[in-house]
Design a protein around this motif. Structure first.
Motif, mmCIF file in Angstrom:
data_model
loop_
_atom_site.group_PDB
_atom_site.id
_atom_site.type_symbol
_atom_site.label_atom_id
_atom_site.label_comp_id
_atom_site.label_asym_id
_atom_site.label_seq_id
_atom_site.Cartn_x
_atom_site.Cartn_y
_atom_site.Cartn_z
ATOM 1 N N LYS A 84 0.938 -0.906 0.130
ATOM 2 C CA LYS A 84 0.070 0.078 0.174
ATOM 3 C C LYS A 84 0.832 1.277 -0.009
ATOM 4 O O LYS A 84 2.072 1.388 0.563
ATOM 5 N N LEU A 85 0.509 2.221 -0.850
ATOM 6 C CA LEU A 85 1.166 3.466 -0.883
ATOM 7 C C LEU A 85 0.503 4.623 -0.215
ATOM 8 O O LEU A 85 -0.547 4.955 -0.806
ATOM 9 N N VAL A 86 1.038 5.158 0.812
ATOM 10 C CA VAL A 86 0.267 6.378 1.400
ATOM 11 C C VAL A 86 1.011 7.459 1.312
ATOM 12 O O VAL A 86 2.430 7.389 1.394
ATOM 13 N N VAL A 87 0.633 8.562 1.680
ATOM 14 C CA VAL A 87 1.480 9.908 1.736
ATOM 15 C C VAL A 87 0.962 10.628 2.836
ATOM 16 O O VAL A 87 -0.339 10.683 3.404
ATOM 17 N N PHE A 88 1.926 11.498 3.347
ATOM 18 C CA PHE A 88 1.486 12.504 4.450
ATOM 19 C C PHE A 88 2.481 13.466 4.814
ATOM 20 O O PHE A 88 3.758 13.403 3.981
ATOM 21 N N GLY A 89 2.393 14.756 4.998
ATOM 22 C CA GLY A 89 2.974 15.838 5.280
ATOM 23 C C GLY A 89 2.446 16.944 6.305
ATOM 24 O O GLY A 89 1.000 17.047 6.197
ATOM 25 N N GLU A 90 3.159 17.746 6.813
ATOM 26 C CA GLU A 90 2.692 18.525 7.718
ATOM 27 C C GLU A 90 3.131 20.074 7.399
ATOM 28 O O GLU A 90 4.369 20.224 7.170
ATOM 29 N N SER A 91 2.208 21.088 7.537
ATOM 30 C CA SER A 91 2.375 22.293 7.201
ATOM 31 C C SER A 91 2.918 22.548 5.698
ATOM 32 O O SER A 91 2.532 22.253 4.850
ATOM 33 N N LEU A 92 4.445 23.023 5.673
ATOM 34 C CA LEU A 92 4.906 23.102 4.430
ATOM 35 C C LEU A 92 4.980 21.947 3.919
ATOM 36 O O LEU A 92 5.464 21.596 2.424
ATOM 37 N N GLY A 93 5.273 20.757 4.764
ATOM 38 C CA GLY A 93 5.198 19.339 4.021
ATOM 39 C C GLY A 93 3.985 19.125 3.174
ATOM 40 O O GLY A 93 3.832 18.116 2.309
ATOM 41 N N SER A 94 2.918 19.449 3.806
ATOM 42 C CA SER A 94 1.414 19.169 3.344
ATOM 43 C C SER A 94 1.553 19.938 1.737
ATOM 44 O O SER A 94 1.093 19.313 1.054
ATOM 45 N N PHE A 95 1.873 21.133 1.899
ATOM 46 C CA PHE A 95 1.936 21.873 0.881
ATOM 47 C C PHE A 95 2.801 21.285 -0.445
ATOM 48 O O PHE A 95 2.405 21.196 -1.456
ATOM 49 N N GLY A 96 4.044 20.908 0.024
ATOM 50 C CA GLY A 96 5.013 20.292 -0.939
ATOM 51 C C GLY A 96 4.483 18.803 -1.300
ATOM 52 O O GLY A 96 4.759 18.463 -2.448
ATOM 53 N N GLY A 97 4.019 17.839 -0.403
ATOM 54 C CA GLY A 97 3.498 16.856 -0.938
ATOM 55 C C GLY A 97 2.368 16.590 -1.543
ATOM 56 O O GLY A 97 2.290 15.743 -2.566
ATOM 57 N N GLN A 98 1.571 17.706 -1.518
ATOM 58 C CA GLN A 98 0.367 17.647 -2.509
ATOM 59 C C GLN A 98 0.637 18.093 -3.784
ATOM 60 O O GLN A 98 -0.111 17.881 -4.745
ATOM 61 N N ALA A 99 1.772 18.797 -4.105
ATOM 62 C CA ALA A 99 2.057 19.032 -5.538
ATOM 63 C C ALA A 99 2.442 17.809 -6.352
ATOM 64 O O ALA A 99 2.711 17.989 -7.585
#
Length: 555
Positions: A367-382
Motif C-alpha cells: 500500500k502506498l500512502v502519503v503524508f505531510g504537515e504544514s509546508l510538508g503538506s503544501f509540498g506533498g500535495q504538489a
C-alpha cells in the motif's frame, strides 16, 4: 533655549497629524484589541496595534484627501476646531484604557479556550507605548516616501507634465523600495539564516543516538552516513517504536518499522536525494512491507514524531516511511525564500517511490500512502493534480495543518458540498475526502467512506491554515459561518486588522496544546486507523495507540 526648541519641534510634530487620520486610528486601535485565533503575547499585540494605528491614520488621511479632491474643503472657525480637538482628546482618554482592559480580558478568554496558562494582565499596559513607537516608525517611513516622491516630481516636472512626473516618481520609488527590501531579505537575512541553519543542522538533539538496527538510515548498515542526515533526519531515524513496543500496545504480532531518509548534506540535488531514499528502501526491504509511506518534510527536514509513530503502531510495524530534507531553513523562512523546493521535493520523492513500486508485480505491491504537515503538506500535495489524482495513485493520504496557499487544498475547499462550512468542508458527501479537526469529525454522521481515503486534518484556530493576503479586504467564509469550538465568539473579520492579527498569530501557533493552533498530536491515531483501516482493528486499539502517542514528544 534648547528646551524651547525641542518643545517647538514637538508641537510642530503634533500639529502635523490630521484629525481625520487620528479619528480612524483610534477606531483601528479599538479593533486591534479584539480577539482572533490564538492568544497573543503583549509585544505581538503591540505590533498588531501599531500597524493598525498606522493603517487607520493613513486611511483617514486618504478619505480627507479624496474629500478635498472633490472640492469640499470647509474652513471651520478656530473655536470649532479647538472643540473638535478636545472632543477627540477626551474620547481617546476614555477609549484607550477601556480597550486595553477589555483586550487583556479577551486574551485571557482566548488562553482558556486554547488551553494556555493565563498571564498577568498588567503586561498589557505595555502595549500602548510600543504600539505608538511602531505606528510612528511606519508613519515616518511613509512621510519619507512622500517627501522623496515630491522631490522627484519637482525634478521630473521640468521635462514632463506634473501628473506624469508624480506617477513616475511613485512608481520609481516603489520599485526601488521593493528591490531594496528583497535584496536585504535574500542577501542579508535569508543568506545569514541559511548559513546559521546549516551550522545548526550539524548538531544532534539531546538524547538522540545513532540506531544500530539495519532498518534505519544512518545505521552502520545504511548507505547514508549518520552525519549526513541532518539534525531532524537523525531525530527521525533514531525515533519510533520497536516491534516489542508495538506488540505490547496493540496485542498483535509486530515487526520493526523501517525509516529511511536522505539529508541535505548528502546532496543538494532534489532528484538525487529522492533516488538515495529509494536506494535505502531497496536496501532495507521497505518495498516488501505492507505499507510504504512517503512523508514530505518541513523546510528543515522535520517529521512529526506523533504522526509517524501513529502510522507505525496502526500498521503493526509492517511499514516503511520514506522522507528527505530539501533545505536547511525552518518553514517560515523557507516559505519566504523558496516556495518551489517543497513542491519539487514532494513531487520528486513520491514519483521515485511510485516508480519503484510500479516496477514490482501488481500482486506484490505494498500500500502506498502519503503524508505531510504544514509546508510538508503544501509540498506533498504538489505530486498530485487534485483529489481524484490522489485517490487514483495512492492508498490513502493524511495532510496536516495545510497552509492556505496550497492550490490543491484551496481547490478542494472551494468546491465543497453546498451548505458545508469552510472550516470542515464536506466533499462529495465524504466519499473519499474528509476534513477533520479531531478524530470524531471523521464519522460524518455515519456516511459511507470508500477507499482510498484522504484526510485533511486542520484546526479552526490554526493561523497557518487560515492566513491569506485576501484577509486584508475580503471576509472569508470561515468568519461568516459558525466559529470553531476553540474560538472566542467575539472573533470578527475587520478590514486590514484581521490580516495583521492572523499574521502575528502565526508566530507562536505551535506553542499551544495539541488540538489547537498548529499543534497536531495524538489524534493521529484516529486519522491513521481510518485511512489504513486494518483488518480486525477496534476502537479500543485506536484508544491505546492514542494514549501511547500522546506521551511522545512532537519531534
Amino acid at each position: 533655549m534648547a528646551t524651547t526648541s525641542h518643545a517647538a519641534r514637538l508641537r510642530g510634530f503634533a500639529r502635523s497629524f490630521h484629525p481625520a487620520g487620528l479619528t480612524l486610528a483610534l477606531l483601528f486601535f479599538v479593533w486591534s484589541m479584539t480577539p482572533s485565533l490564538l492568544p497573543r503575547a503583549w509585544f505581538l499585540q503591540a505590533v498588531a496595534t501599531g500597524i493598525s494605528l498606522a493603517t487607520g491614520y493613513g486611511l483617514g488621511c486618504l478619505v480627507a484627501w479624496i474629500v478635498r479632491l472633490c472640492g469640499f474643503s470647509p474652513r471651520l472657525p478656530d473655536r470649532v476646531r479647538r472643540a473638535g480637538w478636545w472632543a477627540l482628546a477626551v474620547l481617546t482618554a476614555v477609549t484607550v484604557p477601556t480597550f486595553l482592559v477589555l483586550g487583556s480580558w479577551w486574551q485571557q478568554i482566548t488562553r482558556d479556550l486554547a488551553g494556555v496558562e493565563r498571564v498577568d494582565r498588567a503586561d498589557y499596559l505595555l502595549i500602548l507605548p510600543l504600539a505608538v513607537v511602531v505606528a510612528i516608525a511606519i508613519l515616518a517611513a511613509a512621510r519619507a516616501f512622500r517627501r522623496g516622491a515630491a522631490a522627484l516630481t519637482r525634478l521630473g516636472s521640468r521635462f514632463v507634465p506634473v501628473r506624469v512626473a508624480r506617477l513616475l516618481a511613485v512608481v520609481l520609488l516603489g520599485v526601488l523600495a521593493s528591490v531594496s527590501i528583497n535584496g536585504v531579505l535574500h542577501r542579508g537575512i535569508i543568506s545569514t539564516a541559511d548559513r546559521s541553519a546549516a551550522t545548526a543542522d550539524q548538531g544532534t538533539a539531546e538524547g538522540v543516538v545513532q540506531p544500530s538496527m539495519p532498518e534505519r538510515s544512518g545505521s552502520p548498515a545504511s548507505f547514508q552516513a549518520w552525519e549526513s542526515l541532518g539534525r531532524e533526519g537523525r531525530t527521525f531515524v533514531a525515533g519510533g517504536p520497536s516491534a516489542g513496543q508495538i506488540a505490547e500496545v496493540t496485542g498483535r504480532q509486530a515487526v520493526t518499522p523501517i525509516r529511511v531518509y536522505a539529508g541535505h548534506q548528502a546532496t543538494t540535488d532534489i532528484e538525487e536525494a529522492a533516488a538515495l531514499v529509494v536506494d535505502e528502501l531497496e536496501r532495507t526491504g521497505g518495498l516488501d512491507r505492507e505499507v510504504v509511506a512517503v512523508a514530505t518534510t518541513t523546510g528543515r527536514g522535520w517529521v512529526n514524531a506523533r504522526v509517524a509513530a501513529a502510522l507505525e503502531y496502526t500498521a503493526g510495524g509492517d511499514s516503511a516511511i520514506a522522507a528527505m530534507q530539501y533545505s536547511f531553513l525552518p518553514s517560515p523562512l523557507s516559505f519566504l525564500a523558496d516556495r518551489e523546493s517543497p513542491q519539487v521535493a514532494g513531487r520528486a520523492l513520491f514519483e521515485a517511490v511510485e516508480r519503484a513500486i510500479n516496477e514490482r508485480p501488481a500482486s506484490d505491491r505494498p500500500k502506498l500512502v502519503v503524508f505531510g504537515e504544514s509546508l510538508g503538506s503544501f509540498g506533498g500535495q504538489a505530486a498530485f493534480s487534485g483529489a481524484p489524482d490522489m485517490t487514483a495513485r495512492t492508498d490513502g493520504a493524511l495532510w496536516v495543518g495545510t497552509p492556505n496557499f496550497s492550490p490543491q487544498w484551496a481547490h478542494i475547499t472551494a468546491h465543497r458540498d453546498p451548505g458545508s462550512p469552510e472550516r470542515l468542508p464536506v466533499i462529495d458527501h465524504g466519499e473519499h475526502v474528509r476534513f477533520a479537526a479531531s478524530g470524531a469529525d471523521l464519522d460524518l454522521g455515519g456516511a459511507p467512506w470508500s477507499t482510498p481515503r484522504v484526510v485533511y486534518w486542520q484546526h479552526a484556530s490554526d493561523p497557518i491554515t487560515w492566513w491569506s493576503p485576501s484577509l486584508v479586504l475580503q471576509r472569508p467564509d470561515w468568519l461568516r459561518e459558525p466559529l470553531g469550538p476553540d474560538l472566542d465568539p467575539g472573533v470578527r473579520w475587520i478590514p486590514f486588522v484581521t490580516f495583521w492579527q492572523v499574521t502575528l498569530d502565526m508566530v507562536f501557533s505551535a506553542d499551544v496544546p495539541a488540538g489547537h493552533g498548529h499543534t497536531f498530536g495524538p489524534d493521529a491515531a484516529q486519522m491513521w486507523a481510518a485511512i489504513l483501516n486494518p483488518e480486525g482493528w477496534t476502537e479500543a486499539d485506536t484508544s491505546r495507540v492514542h494514549t501511547t502517542v500522546a506521551a511522545l514528544a512532537t519531534g
